[in-house]
Write an enzyme that holds these catalytic residues in place. Structure first.
Site, PDB file in Angstrom:
ATOM      1  N   GLU A 132       0.814  -1.209   0.000  1.00 43.25           N
ATOM      2  CA  GLU A 132       0.000   0.000   0.000  1.00 43.25           C
ATOM      3  C   GLU A 132       0.855   1.270   0.000  1.00 43.25           C
ATOM      4  O   GLU A 132       0.559   2.211  -0.714  1.00 43.25           O
ATOM      5  CB  GLU A 132      -0.940  -0.022   1.219  1.00 43.25           C
ATOM      6  CG  GLU A 132      -1.832   1.190   1.366  1.00 43.25           C
ATOM      7  CD  GLU A 132      -2.863   1.320   0.246  1.00 43.25           C
ATOM      8  OE1 GLU A 132      -3.085   0.327  -0.471  1.00 43.25           O
ATOM      9  OE2 GLU A 132      -3.426   2.418   0.084  1.00 43.25           O
ATOM     10  N   ASP A 133       1.884   1.298   0.806  1.00 48.90           N
ATOM     11  CA  ASP A 133       2.587   2.563   1.055  1.00 48.90           C
ATOM     12  C   ASP A 133       3.975   2.673   0.440  1.00 48.90           C
ATOM     13  O   ASP A 133       4.616   3.722   0.579  1.00 48.90           O
ATOM     14  CB  ASP A 133       2.728   2.793   2.577  1.00 48.90           C
ATOM     15  CG  ASP A 133       1.379   2.995   3.238  1.00 48.90           C
ATOM     16  OD1 ASP A 133       0.428   3.360   2.524  1.00 48.90           O
ATOM     17  OD2 ASP A 133       1.273   2.787   4.460  1.00 48.90           O
TER      18      ASP A 133
END
Ligand code: MN
Length: 744
Positions: free
Chosen positions: A76-77
């Protein structure tokens, strides 16, 4: 901050065969990927996945789960990809990390229109592998623990989402500890004042009862030891949020909730549970209706325990939970307890074996089967989200906003949940497009459209119908304001009459000049004070007309008119209404002012009460008798008691019913029944009343003969039609010879 080696030590402490290399590799990968990223707290980002992993070691989870915790935010990051993770850590871990990434992208609260679909995806991702859920809950827990670093608006959104979705999900999975902590932090964020108040009072209670708790612990331990039972007894701390929720749900005060002391007995074996129960029930009387055996019938989420409440050594109520160590572990960790390593078992437990062990997980599988049947997201939401939160109902506004309410909630609660103004102006509703009563119990998936009117103020009776604290407190507030308006209206009536009888002009605006003399702030204050009887009408008259001298013999407090100034007469006020009223002849002001709408309230915050015997019910023609300082007493127009006011026409007030059809109340009426004196005849009479939903308050036998009884029955009915229905049904009974309303 948790260190990498500490984490590895924790895992090896419950799993000696831990793949340390895997954990170290996951840690290094996550640290490199997150690089210089920081958390809102200023900590390096890697502190977050480390803490999430640490939370999971408390539940003694397998290596893969711990590694996934370390990696959970990488896709996700950062620039990490599923393919890369698959390559480095294997497909099992890659799939789990991807599952978490999917959940991450579901913004459950802010994109309300997509909630159904999002929730479906969430459950799908979870159900794919229960470890996704475990990591997700640990992730949420750590985010909640560090929530205070966030901006306020974000904090509130996250806390709401946690309260709505994640805390119930943890509860449904039997993970009580996590649920408690999630709720507590959300509670602190959403209702800081309520939480502080409750905690302060708990602290006072705690210090007051310190000795008591130890006494009970020792007493219990000793009694059990005498029977050769070893049990670990511990007093349980009360949680602020559970007290708050009970206060809201049951509308009980703090004192009513706090007289229960909670204890837990943990014993070695299952049969010990029942032995402990025997000892306790022999020593102290048990409180009926509080005994629950969740050992023979476990809860849906696998919770097992015996619950009972007894009246303890110092007459205080003591609540006990009795369970074994194994049951205790499940009670605290729920579904995660099934993922435990057992002696000699290494490597991850597969999903199938967990399914066999956990009913909670079985439920999750069941919901996935529903999905497989190809239901639409909306239908799915109806069947599952809803079943998940079995103590809640989920309804929608016409625009698709989801409103979560406790079970038993009504459209009134719904309206207040959307906005206080909507609640206060609510006059009706449509449920799923159909006009429905405001007392309807909402069910899952209902779409509720609130009909509003700006002229509306919430009737006091709503306070008893609403189940949410928000609705109740808003109704109470609005009722207070409306009671003030009514007292003011009554005060104005009283003053108008007093002035008129004194032959003086009444000018409401002119009162403004005098309010200071009464130490009041506004004209309304003065009218309210007169209405409540705190200030006598004569005193206002004297201030307004200093030269006014009361006619001799006139009691200015009750404003008795000078003799001969009034004669009786019946006037039809309003052709549309069947209510008649009585005014002194020559005084037209009553008619001009119109009738005083009486928002009757049996609960009585208003200065209106019913005549003590044979009260009026809606549909009756009614009249009000004014007593300054007391208020208005309502009589049915046919009441013989009215005779005593015949010579005081100025006290007669025109009143009319102002009943909210959506929030009906019962009203007391009295009937007399002549019945044949034979076995079963009383039962037959009460059955007729009960069958027709009349509520019996009292029965008095006033005459007994060998063949007949005469009895007076006090009952509560909705209205005249309802009362007549009951009377007619009674008359139709062969053993009833006569049924009449008293004063009717
Ligand atoms: Mn995270």
């Amino acid at each position: 901050m948790m260190r990498q080696y500490e984490l590895v030590e924790r895992v090896t402490s419950y799993n000696p065969d831990t793949d340390e290399a895997l954990l170290n590799k996951a840690y290094v990968y996550a640290m490199q990927k997150h690089g210089t990223q920081t958390r809102a707290s200023g900590d390096p980002y890697i502190s977050h996945p480390l803490e999430v992993a640490a939370i999971l070691t408390d539940m003694k989870l397998d290596d893969a789960t711990i590694a996934v915790a370390l990696l959970h935010d990488t896709i996700e990051d950062t620039d990490a990809t599923r393919a890369e993770i698959d390559r480095m850590f294997g497909e099992e871990i890659g799939k789990l990390v991807e599952g978490l990434t999917k959940i991450q992208r579901l913004d459950l609260v802010s994109r309300k229109a997509k909630q159904a679909e999002n929730f479906r995806k969430l459950l799908l991702a979870i159900a794919d592998d229960v470890r996704v859920l475990l990591v997700k809950l640990a992730d949420r827990l750590h985010n909640m623990r560090t929530l205070h670093h966030m901006r306020e608006d974000k904090r509130i959104r996250i806390a709401e989402e946690t309260m709505e979705i994640y805390a119930p999900l943890a509860g449904r999975m039997g993970m009580q500890d996590i649920r408690d902590e999630l709720e507590d932090i959300s509670f602190e964020t959403l209702y800081p004042d309520a939480r502080n108040t409750i905690r302060e009072r708990l602290a006072i209670l705690h210090s007051k009862n310190e000795g008591l708790i130890t006494d009970i612990e020792e007493d219990l331990t000793q009694r059990l030891a005498e029977q050769g039972i070893t049990a670990k007894i511990s007093g349980r701390e009360k949680r602020a949020y559970s007290i708050f929720r009970k206060m809201e749900e049951k509308s009980l005060g703090f004192e009513q909730l706090s007289d229960i002391y909670g204890f837990r007995a943990i014993v070695p074996a299952l049969e010990d549970c029942y032995r402990v129960l025997g000892v306790i029930h022999t020593a102290w009387p048990c409180v009926p209706g509080r005994f629950k055996d969740y050992i023979s019938t476990p809860k849906q989420n696998d919770y097992r325990s015996i619950h009972t409440t007894v009246v303890g050594p110092k007459r205080q109520r003591v609540e006990l939970q009795i369970r074994t160590q194994a049951m205790h572990r499940i009670a605290e960790n729920g579904i995660a307890a099934h993922a435990l390593y057992k002696d000699g078992v290494t490597g991850g437990r597969n999903i199938q074996s967990m399914t066999a062990e956990s009913r909670a997980y079985g439920w999750l599988r069941g919901t996935i089967d529903l999905l497989a049947q190809g239901e639409s997201p909306e239908e799915f939401l109806e069947h599952t989200k809803l079943e998940l939160f079995h103590d809640q109902v989920f309804c929608f506004t016409p625009k698709g906003r989801l409103i979560a309410l406790p079970r038993g909630a009504t459209p009134i609660d719904f309206a207040y949940a959307v906005h206080t103004d909507i609640g206060n102006t609510c006059v009706g509703c449509k449920i799923n497009g159909r006009i429905s009563s405001l007392v309807t119990e909402l069910t899952n998936g209902d779409e509720v459209d609130i009909v509003r009117s700006q002229a509306q103020t919430p009737p006091p009776a709503w306070e008893n119908i609403a189940v949410t604290g928000k609705a109740r407190s808003a109704i109470r507030k609005a009722t207070k304001a409306s009671a003030r308006q009514q007292y003011g209206g009554l005060g104005k009536h009283i003053l108008e009459r007093a002035f008129s009888h004194a032959g003086k002009d009444f000018d409401e605006a002119a009162l403004e000049a005098h309010i200071k003399k009464f130490n009041l702030e506004s004209t309304l204050d003065l009218l309210v004070a007169v209405g409540r009887g705190d200030i006598q009408a004569g005193a206002v008259l004297e201030v307004a007309y200093p030269d006014y001298a009361p006619a001799q013999g006139t009691d200015r407090n009750t404003s008795t008119p000078p003799a001969g100034s009034a004669s009786e007469g019946w006037f039809d006020l309003d052709k549309g209404s069947s209510v008649k009223f009585k005014i002194p002849e020559g005084s037209e002001d009553g008619a001009k002012n119109g009738s005083l709408p009486i928002r009757t309230s049996v609960s009585g915050s208003l200065p209106v009460r019913f005549a003590p015997s044979g009260g009026a019910v809606p549909g009756d023609r009614i009249v009000g008798i004014l007593t300054p300082g007391v208020g208005i007493t309502i009589y049915p127009i046919q009441s013989p008691d009215l005779k005593e006011f015949d010579d005081q026409p100025e006290r007669w007030l025109d009143v009319r019913w102002d009943i909210d059809p959506n929030a009906p109340e019962r009203f007391p009426a009295q009937i007399s029944v002549f019945a044949v004196n034979e076995p079963g005849s009383l039962a037959a009479i009460t059955k007729v009343i009960g069958d027709h939903r009349g509520n019996i308050d009292n029965i008095k036998m006033i005459r007994k003969a060998s063949d007949f009884h005469e009895m007076l029955i006090d009952l509560e009915v909705w209205d005249l039609k309802h009362l007549n229905l009951i009377l007619n049904q009674l008359r139709a009974k062969p053993n009833v010879s006569e049924a009449q309303r008293v004063n009717g």
